[in-house]
Scaffold this active site. Structure first.
Site, PDB file in Angstrom:
ATOM      1  N   LEU A  29      38.570  40.527  44.913  1.00 57.20           N
ATOM      2  CA  LEU A  29      37.834  41.768  44.765  1.00 57.20           C
ATOM      3  C   LEU A  29      38.366  42.715  45.828  1.00 57.20           C
ATOM      4  CD1 LEU A  29      35.476  42.782  42.970  1.00 57.20           C
ATOM      5  CD2 LEU A  29      33.901  42.013  44.747  1.00 57.20           C
ATOM      6  N   ASP A  30      38.747  43.935  45.427  1.00 59.60           N
ATOM      7  CA  ASP A  30      39.314  44.886  46.373  1.00 59.60           C
ATOM      8  C   ASP A  30      38.391  45.108  47.566  1.00 59.60           C
ATOM      9  OD1 ASP A  30      41.477  45.239  44.725  1.00 59.60           O
ATOM     10  OD2 ASP A  30      40.747  47.105  43.837  1.00 59.60           O
ATOM     11  N   ALA A  31      38.979  45.472  48.699  1.00 60.13           N
ATOM     12  CA  ALA A  31      38.183  45.738  49.900  1.00 60.13           C
ATOM     13  C   ALA A  31      37.167  46.841  49.661  1.00 60.13           C
ATOM     14  CB  ALA A  31      39.098  46.101  51.073  1.00 60.13           C
TER      15      ALA A  31
END
Length: 202
Positions: free
Chosen positions: A43-45
């Site tokens: 999951l992207d930052a």
């Protein structure tokens, strides 16, 4: 015994244990000290919500590269998407049918417009807050996709004229965020039914 950890990943946390010298983002090492854990689906930052971790390699593979179970239907990933603007029927239809991105046409998706009181859980304040413009309203979508192109949801909504302001993953592989507070996690034991759902029947 197979377990999965459900973690409500905050904004600004990398889906990895190693710190990156190129930014100031926190990592999973700030929340977990079990070195056997591996992330099952990144999951992207700058995205929030459900992140799965497990030390079971078979479970990790089943989540990240799901076999064709349930009559060949892939298991979806569902996101709560706050967008700039109010989605109209044409935009929703385009998202549902699939949109043409630079790396190809996306698979058909499931999408619906949500009123604020239809969100499946009370949302926490994001830090930092989303950008707001007094002259432009925002709205929420629930979007389920069945593939994993890079930053796919953000690119899909932008493509139809609905820039993404906030992205929260609600469910993946049959697991839901539920009422889990931001930054909290829970360990789930995988019973026989859940293993069958993942294509790992014993």
């Amino acid at each position: 015994m197979s377990d999965v950890i459900l973690f409500n990943k905050p904004y600004g946390v990398l889906s990895q244990f190693r710190h990156d010298d190129n930014n100031n983002f926190a990592t999973l090492a700030d929340y977990f000290n079990d070195k056997s854990l591996r992330v099952a689906g990144r999951l992207d930052a700058t995205s929030e919500g459900l992140l799965l971790l497990t030390s079971d390699g078979r479970v990790n593979r089943a989540i990240t590269h799901p076999p064709k179970v349930n009559n060949g239907n892939k298991q979806g990933k569902t996101y709560l998407v706050q967008v700039e603007g109010i989605a109209n029927d044409d935009q929703l239809s385009e998202l549902a049918q699939g949109v043409l991105l630079k790396d190809g046409l996306t698979l058909p998706a499931m999408v619906r417009y949500l009123e604020d009181n239809e969100l499946p859980m009370p949302l926490w304040p994001r830090n930092p807050p989303i950008r707001e413009r007094k002259s432009v309203p925002t709205s929420w979508l629930m979007l389920t996709i069945f593939e994993g192109k890079n930053r796919q949801v953000r690119r899909m909504t932008a493509h139809v004229g609905l820039p993404c302001l906030r992205l929260i993953r609600w469910s993946v592989a049959g697991f839901e965020l539920g009422q889990l507070e931001v930054g909290a996690f829970v360990r789930v034991h995988l019973n026989a039914a859940r293993l069958r759902q993942l294509g790992l029947a014993r």
